[in-house]
Scaffold this motif. Structure first.
Motif, PDB file in Angstrom:
ATOM      1  N   ASP A  10      11.939  12.841  10.348  1.00  9.74           N
ATOM      2  CA  ASP A  10      12.743  13.388  11.223  1.00  9.74           C
ATOM      3  C   ASP A  10      13.867  12.676  12.320  1.00  9.74           C
ATOM      4  O   ASP A  10      14.731  12.996  12.611  1.00  9.74           O
ATOM      5  N   SER A  11      13.501  11.182  12.133  1.00 13.13           N
ATOM      6  CA  SER A  11      14.192  10.383  12.921  1.00 13.13           C
ATOM      7  C   SER A  11      15.038   9.314  12.195  1.00 13.13           C
ATOM      8  O   SER A  11      16.219   8.965  12.758  1.00 13.13           O
ATOM      9  N   ASP A  12      14.682   8.933  11.050  1.00 12.52           N
ATOM     10  CA  ASP A  12      15.621   8.216  10.302  1.00 12.52           C
ATOM     11  C   ASP A  12      15.371   8.251   8.897  1.00 12.52           C
ATOM     12  O   ASP A  12      14.531   7.767   7.953  1.00 12.52           O
ATOM     13  N   ALA A  13      16.244   9.447   7.986  1.00 11.95           N
ATOM     14  CA  ALA A  13      16.204   9.863   6.949  1.00 11.95           C
ATOM     15  C   ALA A  13      16.153   8.802   5.899  1.00 11.95           C
ATOM     16  O   ALA A  13      15.505   8.691   4.818  1.00 11.95           O
ATOM     17  N   ASP A  49       0.867  -1.225  -0.235  1.00 13.90           N
ATOM     18  CA  ASP A  49      -0.083   0.058  -0.136  1.00 13.90           C
ATOM     19  C   ASP A  49       0.842   1.201  -0.154  1.00 13.90           C
ATOM     20  O   ASP A  49       1.572   1.410   0.903  1.00 13.90           O
ATOM     21  N   LEU A  50       0.767   2.125  -1.074  1.00 11.75           N
ATOM     22  CA  LEU A  50       1.736   3.273  -1.264  1.00 11.75           C
ATOM     23  C   LEU A  50       1.366   4.445  -0.248  1.00 11.75           C
ATOM     24  O   LEU A  50       2.335   5.080  -0.152  1.00 11.75           O
ATOM     25  N   GLY A  51       0.091   4.502  -0.012  1.00  9.94           N
ATOM     26  CA  GLY A  51      -0.477   5.408   1.115  1.00  9.94           C
ATOM     27  C   GLY A  51       0.197   5.338   2.468  1.00  9.94           C
ATOM     28  O   GLY A  51       0.804   6.213   2.886  1.00  9.94           O
ATOM     29  N   VAL A  52       0.254   4.125   2.759  1.00 12.35           N
ATOM     30  CA  VAL A  52       0.941   3.781   4.001  1.00 12.35           C
ATOM     31  C   VAL A  52       2.527   4.025   3.804  1.00 12.35           C
ATOM     32  O   VAL A  52       3.240   4.622   4.829  1.00 12.35           O
ATOM     33  N   HIS A  53       3.030   3.632   2.922  1.00 14.95           N
ATOM     34  CA  HIS A  53       4.619   3.951   2.668  1.00 14.95           C
ATOM     35  C   HIS A  53       4.758   5.579   2.730  1.00 14.95           C
ATOM     36  O   HIS A  53       5.488   5.720   3.101  1.00 14.95           O
ATOM     37  N   THR A 108      13.593   5.589   1.618  1.00 19.92           N
ATOM     38  CA  THR A 108      13.012   4.097   1.178  1.00 19.92           C
ATOM     39  C   THR A 108      11.606   4.386   0.802  1.00 19.92           C
ATOM     40  O   THR A 108      11.226   3.886  -0.116  1.00 19.92           O
ATOM     41  N   HIS A 109      11.009   4.492   1.845  1.00 19.91           N
ATOM     42  CA  HIS A 109       9.339   4.548   1.870  1.00 19.91           C
ATOM     43  C   HIS A 109       8.860   5.596   0.949  1.00 19.91           C
ATOM     44  O   HIS A 109       7.852   5.363   0.087  1.00 19.91           O
ATOM     45  N   ALA A 125       6.597   5.206  -2.789  1.00 23.93           N
ATOM     46  CA  ALA A 125       5.185   5.701  -2.887  1.00 23.93           C
ATOM     47  C   ALA A 125       5.073   6.552  -3.985  1.00 23.93           C
ATOM     48  O   ALA A 125       4.056   6.730  -4.498  1.00 23.93           O
ATOM     49  N   GLN A 126       6.360   6.844  -4.646  1.00 25.98           N
ATOM     50  CA  GLN A 126       6.284   7.557  -5.877  1.00 25.98           C
ATOM     51  C   GLN A 126       5.678   6.589  -7.020  1.00 25.98           C
ATOM     52  O   GLN A 126       5.293   7.571  -8.159  1.00 25.98           O
ATOM     53  N   ALA A 127       5.718   5.535  -6.771  1.00 29.39           N
ATOM     54  CA  ALA A 127       5.044   4.618  -7.846  1.00 29.39           C
ATOM     55  C   ALA A 127       3.550   4.672  -7.605  1.00 29.39           C
ATOM     56  O   ALA A 127       2.988   3.923  -8.732  1.00 29.39           O
TER      57      ALA A 127
END
Length: 161
Positions: A126-129, A113-117, A134-135, A139-141
């Motif tokens: 802000d915590s793990d760039a 689910d790309l919305g979840v990504h 990666t996510h 989601a760009q797809a």
């Protein structure tokens, strides 16, 4: 309104009437209709999501959160309630950790689910760039323009760090 007149006892007609009132900005009438629909279909996640939108519009984030948490509990395999709850968490200072927790469960059930990504990328920004990137790239797809465009902006912002 016509559907409601034709099917006065139908929970769907009551819900749709409530949604149309919500969209028209008639908050009190919308809430009355949505509450009536929820009485008829107490397990409805859709009615809870609509009521949560109404609560947020009225500035009652605590009420919205309660409704969204109920929806997530009722439908743990649906991404809509999880995404809406995560967005609510993200709208608050320090809410990213709570959003990540909700989204991690949703992603485990819906890894494609790309919305979840996208929402997870926002929660991680802000915590793990690196993980956020990666996510966001994933989601760009999306076939949904808004998801794709927001993901592209996030990829650009994370890549420039």
């Amino acid at each position: 309104m016509e559907l409601r007149l034709l099917l006065p006892q139908s929970a769907d007609a009551i819900y749709l009437h409530g949604i149309s009132l919500l969209m028209a900005g008639k908050n009190e009438e919308a809430e009355r209709n949505l509450r009536q629909a929820l009485e008829r279909v107490p397990g409805s996640t859709d009615v809870r999501l609509a009521l949560a939108k109404l609560r947020r519009r009225q500035g009652d984030d605590a009420g919205a959160q309660r409704l969204l948490e109920e929806a997530v509990k009722l439908a743990p395999d649906e991404v809509g309630p999880a995404n809406d709850l995560a967005v609510l968490h993200l709208s608050r200072p320090g809410g990213a950790a709570a959003a990540r927790a909700v989204l991690a469960k949703a992603l485990a059930r819906h890894p494609d689910d790309l919305g979840v990504h996208l929402n997870l990328a926002l929660a991680l920004a802000d915590s793990d760039a690196s993980k956020a990137l990666t996510h966001a790239r994933r989601a760009q797809a999306s076939t949904e323009r808004q998801v794709r465009e927001q993901a592209a902006r996030l990829v650009a912002a994370l890549s420039s760090r």
